[in-house]
Each structure stands twice: as C-alpha cells, then as structure tokens.
Design a protein around this motif. Structure first.
Motif, PDB file in Angstrom:
ATOM      1  N   UNK A 150       0.826  -1.206   0.000  1.00  0.00           N
ATOM      2  CA  UNK A 150       0.000   0.000   0.000  1.00  0.00           C
ATOM      3  C   UNK A 150       0.868   1.268   0.000  1.00  0.00           C
ATOM      4  N   UNK A 151       0.256   2.339  -0.442  1.00  0.00           N
ATOM      5  CA  UNK A 151       0.891   3.679  -0.428  1.00  0.00           C
ATOM      6  C   UNK A 151       2.183   3.722  -1.237  1.00  0.00           C
ATOM      7  N   UNK A 152       2.145   3.130  -2.412  1.00  0.00           N
ATOM      8  CA  UNK A 152       3.339   3.059  -3.256  1.00  0.00           C
ATOM      9  C   UNK A 152       3.200   3.881  -4.544  1.00  0.00           C
ATOM     10  N   UNK A 153       2.377   4.922  -4.493  1.00  0.00           N
ATOM     11  CA  UNK A 153       2.166   5.731  -5.702  1.00  0.00           C
ATOM     12  C   UNK A 153       3.266   6.744  -5.976  1.00  0.00           C
ATOM     13  N   UNK A 154       4.175   6.947  -5.021  1.00  0.00           N
ATOM     14  CA  UNK A 154       5.272   7.911  -5.230  1.00  0.00           C
ATOM     15  C   UNK A 154       6.601   7.224  -4.993  1.00  0.00           C
ATOM     16  N   UNK A 155       7.605   7.664  -5.740  1.00  0.00           N
ATOM     17  CA  UNK A 155       8.985   7.186  -5.554  1.00  0.00           C
ATOM     18  C   UNK A 155       9.108   5.666  -5.672  1.00  0.00           C
ATOM     19  N   UNK A 156       8.386   5.071  -6.594  1.00  0.00           N
ATOM     20  CA  UNK A 156       8.542   3.642  -6.849  1.00  0.00           C
ATOM     21  C   UNK A 156       8.922   3.419  -8.318  1.00  0.00           C
ATOM     22  N   UNK A 157       7.992   3.687  -9.235  1.00  0.00           N
ATOM     23  CA  UNK A 157       8.282   3.422 -10.651  1.00  0.00           C
ATOM     24  C   UNK A 157       9.526   4.173 -11.123  1.00  0.00           C
ATOM     25  N   UNK A 158       9.704   5.403 -10.667  1.00  0.00           N
ATOM     26  CA  UNK A 158      10.847   6.193 -11.143  1.00  0.00           C
ATOM     27  C   UNK A 158      12.168   5.657 -10.637  1.00  0.00           C
ATOM     28  N   UNK A 159      12.139   4.919  -9.571  1.00  0.00           N
ATOM     29  CA  UNK A 159      13.370   4.406  -8.974  1.00  0.00           C
ATOM     30  C   UNK A 159      13.706   2.996  -9.461  1.00  0.00           C
ATOM     31  N   UNK A 160      12.936   2.469 -10.368  1.00  0.00           N
ATOM     32  CA  UNK A 160      13.118   1.088 -10.777  1.00  0.00           C
ATOM     33  C   UNK A 160      14.245   0.952 -11.807  1.00  0.00           C
ATOM     34  N   UNK A 161      15.161   0.012 -11.582  1.00  0.00           N
ATOM     35  CA  UNK A 161      16.266  -0.210 -12.518  1.00  0.00           C
ATOM     36  C   UNK A 161      15.731  -0.714 -13.849  1.00  0.00           C
ATOM     37  N   UNK A 162      16.536  -0.548 -14.904  1.00  0.00           N
ATOM     38  CA  UNK A 162      15.988  -0.902 -16.216  1.00  0.00           C
ATOM     39  C   UNK A 162      16.242  -2.353 -16.616  1.00  0.00           C
ATOM     40  N   UNK A 163      17.332  -2.970 -16.122  1.00  0.00           N
ATOM     41  CA  UNK A 163      17.593  -4.314 -16.606  1.00  0.00           C
ATOM     42  C   UNK A 163      18.441  -5.133 -15.637  1.00  0.00           C
ATOM     43  N   UNK A 164      18.360  -4.845 -14.363  1.00  0.00           N
ATOM     44  CA  UNK A 164      19.188  -5.585 -13.417  1.00  0.00           C
ATOM     45  C   UNK A 164      18.695  -7.027 -13.355  1.00  0.00           C
ATOM     46  N   UNK A 165      19.608  -7.967 -13.588  1.00  0.00           N
ATOM     47  CA  UNK A 165      19.244  -9.379 -13.727  1.00  0.00           C
ATOM     48  C   UNK A 165      18.209  -9.592 -14.840  1.00  0.00           C
ATOM     49  N   UNK A 166      18.127  -8.623 -15.730  1.00  0.00           N
ATOM     50  CA  UNK A 166      17.179  -8.763 -16.835  1.00  0.00           C
ATOM     51  C   UNK A 166      15.753  -8.366 -16.523  1.00  0.00           C
ATOM     52  N   UNK A 167      15.489  -8.033 -15.257  1.00  0.00           N
ATOM     53  CA  UNK A 167      14.104  -7.685 -14.913  1.00  0.00           C
ATOM     54  C   UNK A 167      13.733  -6.334 -15.530  1.00  0.00           C
ATOM     55  N   UNK A 168      12.585  -6.244 -16.150  1.00  0.00           N
ATOM     56  CA  UNK A 168      12.184  -4.970 -16.766  1.00  0.00           C
ATOM     57  C   UNK A 168      11.760  -3.956 -15.705  1.00  0.00           C
ATOM     58  N   UNK A 169      11.703  -2.680 -16.098  1.00  0.00           N
ATOM     59  CA  UNK A 169      11.256  -1.657 -15.138  1.00  0.00           C
ATOM     60  C   UNK A 169       9.833  -1.937 -14.647  1.00  0.00           C
ATOM     61  N   UNK A 170       9.538  -1.406 -13.493  1.00  0.00           N
ATOM     62  CA  UNK A 170       8.221  -1.601 -12.884  1.00  0.00           C
ATOM     63  C   UNK A 170       7.134  -0.940 -13.750  1.00  0.00           C
ATOM     64  N   UNK A 171       6.107  -1.718 -14.065  1.00  0.00           N
ATOM     65  CA  UNK A 171       5.000  -1.177 -14.870  1.00  0.00           C
ATOM     66  C   UNK A 171       4.048  -0.355 -13.996  1.00  0.00           C
ATOM     67  N   UNK A 172       3.293   0.472 -14.658  1.00  0.00           N
ATOM     68  CA  UNK A 172       2.313   1.286 -13.932  1.00  0.00           C
ATOM     69  C   UNK A 172       1.025   1.383 -14.741  1.00  0.00           C
ATOM     70  N   UNK A 173      -0.099   1.205 -14.077  1.00  0.00           N
ATOM     71  CA  UNK A 173      -1.399   1.383 -14.712  1.00  0.00           C
ATOM     72  C   UNK A 173      -2.149   2.468 -13.936  1.00  0.00           C
ATOM     73  N   UNK A 174      -2.909   3.247 -14.684  1.00  0.00           N
ATOM     74  CA  UNK A 174      -3.619   4.349 -14.023  1.00  0.00           C
ATOM     75  C   UNK A 174      -5.110   4.207 -14.277  1.00  0.00           C
ATOM     76  N   UNK A 175      -5.888   4.263 -13.222  1.00  0.00           N
ATOM     77  CA  UNK A 175      -7.341   4.240 -13.396  1.00  0.00           C
ATOM     78  C   UNK A 175      -7.922   5.548 -12.899  1.00  0.00           C
ATOM     79  N   UNK A 176      -9.118   5.829 -13.369  1.00  0.00           N
ATOM     80  CA  UNK A 176      -9.788   7.083 -12.997  1.00  0.00           C
ATOM     81  C   UNK A 176     -10.510   6.901 -11.691  1.00  0.00           C
TER      82      UNK A 176
END
Ligand SMILES: *Cc1c(COP(=O)(O)O)cnc(C)c1O
Length: 391
Positions: free
Chosen positions: A365-391
């Motif tokens: 919970x409460x992970x809407x800030x300072x999460x996706x932007x801090x995600x590495x791009x390819x460490x161990x091959x893992x892709x960056x954290x995805x984000x979906x936005x709903x209204x």
C-alpha cells in the motif's frame, strides 16, 4: 503469533480498492496501479488547507503523464529538476511561467535551456551556481535553499545534501542583486515524510531571520517562502493528518510574519501520490534458513531494484496486505535479484499469514510515489516496474 493487522480500509475506500483490484487481477505482477481520483482528492485537500499557497508539484515523485495532466488541469505548477522533466511538462501544454527549476545542482547548458524555454524561477544554494544563473538566465528570480534540521524525524531525509547556512544565504541573496538577478525568496525542505511538524517552525524561524537581516542591513525585500515538501503519506508509522500540518504551519507563519505572509510555495510529491498507488507483487519463494528457524524468508517478484528503493535502511515501511487473513508470523521480506542488498525488511519484521503460499499476491500500500521512477531498467534482466492508471 499475531494476526496481520493491515486493513484495506485504513488506506483505501472499499470501492477504490475494488477497482484497483479488478484491474490488478488482469495483469502479471509486478506493477503499480494508481487511482487518479485519490491524487485529485489529495490535491484539492492540500489546496483548501493552504488557500494562500501556490502548489508546485515535485515531478520526480511520479511523472506519469496522466498525473501531470490531472494536476495541470487543476491549475498546479511544477517543481522541475532536469531538462527531461521540463520537456515532458512543457510538452503537455504547461506554460513555462508555471515551472520552477528547483534543483540546486545544474549544468550551465541546462540553466540556459530552462531560460530559453521561458522559466524565470531558479533555486540555488552556492555561489558558482548563482553566478551561472546570473550569466545564463539574466534577470531571473532566485530563491536560496537553506539547510534545515530535523532529518531524524523525517523517514526519507533530504537535508544534508542541499541548502546552505543562514549567513551564506544572506550573502548569496546580496550577491544575486549585485549580479542583476531578482533576490526573490528562500526555500527549504524539512525532509520527506516529515513526522515532526515542529521542523517547519524551526525552518520558518530561520527564514524570518534572513528576511529581517536582508531588509535591515541590505535594503532587500524578499517576497517568497518555499516551504518545500515533507507532507505525509499513510504508511505503517503514524503521522498527523494534513489538516493538523496546515493549522500548525499557518500558525508558525503568523507568529513570524503576522497576517500578511510573503508569497508561499509548497512543493508536494509524496503526499499527493503515495496513497493513490498499490504495488502488486507475487510470492516467488517461502523458505526458512534452518528447520528450527523462527522466521520465514518471503521472496517476492519486486525488490529494492525494481521500485522499493525507499526501503533502504528500512526507511519507509509500506503496509503489506495479503488476502490470507489467518494467524501470522514474522517474516523477512526480500526481492528477486541476485544481490544480497535486495532485502526490504529484516529488522522491521513484518507479520505475514502462516498460510501464505508461493504464487499468492502481496499488495504494497501507499506506493504511488517514488517507486516506478526508482526502478532499474535491466538488473538481472528484470524490466522496469509497470504502472497502470485508473480514474
Ligand atoms: C523531492 C522534492 C520535493 C518533494 O518532497 P515530498 O516530501 O515528496 O513532498 C519537494 N521539493 C524538492 C526541492 C524536492 O527535491
């Protein structure tokens, strides 16, 4: 053994959680789902609690286009730290007079770029930077960032690296005037997720000293105070609510400046976005380090390098919810990468249900800030954290 105490309704309305979950159920983990409505509520609340302030959204907290356009349409301004953020915000039709260059660390060519795009409000905290601004952004308004204390009561301190002492702030504002800039005001940041409201009292007190000294000794009349960010999001550690922050901070301002405040700027990031997001991950492995060990290790498919960097030093304690609700036991929680620093919580033992299984989902919970932007791009091959936005 205690039951897991994280309750959905301490953080989200039933309706909002249901909508987030409906979307979450359609996707492979890990990802963040943001309910834009919640950001809107936080923005409107902040605006109504601080009716005298201008709100500059700290873009770094979450630069999703859907968030930027929401805030643009509500009349927000933007605290910008790089040419990339600037291009993004201007590209959404925000005019440059709604942007500040709030980073005290900037290249000469970037100062010029901001100036050419029309930005006229710059932060600084050092003479070489101020001289660069005078040369490459002639005539601009500058505000000087001062050092603040209180980093021990902020969960994510922002203090030591930025700002200067009172005497230097005075000297820089005098110099700004000599260099043809407009000495406009002062800023500070008391530390992100600042749980001690008194931190603003101390900082505003310093600001008052500088305002008075510049007026009395140099004939310089500053016009603006930037109170920074630091307003709270809802994590495990309790904070006062925003209304209390507003009442107290307004009182501090009145004590020092009477009823006629200078122009006031706020730069919220975390407090607008955090509570709007849920990071959804999946349990990859549950193990014990020996057959008699009293706690489990729960490995999940998101970690320090894929969005949870603010668990560094176990600073930010996210509430973790699972759908299993039975008897719980302490667990160490770690991420999926081959780096032993990729442990989120070890000292802070999280109670997780004993019937939690591999493949179950964890809701951070409460992970809407300072999460996706801090995600590495390819460490161990893992892709960056995805984000979906709903209204
Ligand atoms: C990061 C940052 C903010 C936002 O702070 P929060 O605590 O997330 O609200 C505001 N101002 C500046 C200059 C920042 O760097």
């Amino acid at each position: 053994m205690k039951p897991n105490t994280v309750l959905v309704n301490d953080y989200y309305t039933t309706e909002s959680f249901a909508r987030i979950k409906a979307l979450a159920d359609q996707h492979e983990t890990p990802f963040v789902v943001i309910d834009r409505n919640i950001i809107k509520q936080h923005y409107d609340n902040l605006e109504s609690r601080f009716p005298y302030a201008q709100i500059y959204y700290a873009v770094k907290a979450n630069p999703a286009v859907e968030i930027l356009t929401l805030l643009r349409d509500r009349g927000a301004r933007f605290d910008i730290a790089s040419v990339y953020e600037l291009d993004k915000v201007l590209g959404l039709g925000v005019t440059a007079d709604r942007c500040s260059y709030g980073n005290t660390i900037k290249k000469r060519k970037d100062i010029r770029y901001f100036y050419e795009k029309g930005v006229r409000l710059f932060a600084s905290d050092a003479e070489p930077d101020l001289r660069n601004i005078a040369e490459l952004a002639p005539g601009a308004k500058v505000y000087i960032r001062i050092l603040t204390e209180g980093s021990h009561t902020a969960d994510w301190p922002l203090s030591r690296k930025f700002g200067c002492q009172i005497d230097m702030a005075v000297e820089l504002l005098v110099l700004a005037k000599q260099l043809g800039l407009e000495p406009y005001g002062l800023s500070f940041h008391v530390g992100s997720q600042q749980r001690d409201i008194g931190a603003w009292d101390a900082a505003i007190g310093k600001v008052k000293i500088i305002f008075d000294r510049l007026r009395d000794e140099n004939g310089i009349h500053l016009k603006m105070i930037n109170l920074g960010g630091g307003f709270p999001a809802n994590y495990i550690s309790r904070t006062n609510d925003l209304a209390t922050y507003a009442t107290e901070i307004t009182r501090f301002l009145k004590e020092d400046f009477g009823d006629h405040f200078p122009e006031i700027i706020l730069e919220p990031g975390r407090s607008l976005c955090s509570n709007a997001g849920i990071l959804v991950s999946e349990v990859v492995l549950i193990s014990r380090k020996s057959s008699t060990s009293l706690h489990r290790w729960v490995f999940t498919d998101v970690g320090k390098f894929s969005g949870l960097i603010e668990t560094l030093g176990e600073a930010i304690k996210y509430p973790i919810y699972t759908e299993k609700q039975g008897e719980s036991e302490e667990a160490v929680i770690a991420g999926p990468t081959c780096d032993s620093a990729d442990i989120m919580y070890e000292d802070h033992k999280v109670e997780l249900p004993l019937d939690l299984q591999i493949g179950d989902r964890m809701y951070w919970f409460s992970t809407g800030a300072y999460t996706t932007t801090y995600s590495a791009i390819e460490f161990n091959g893992f892709p960056p954290l995805k984000q979906f936005i709903i209204e």
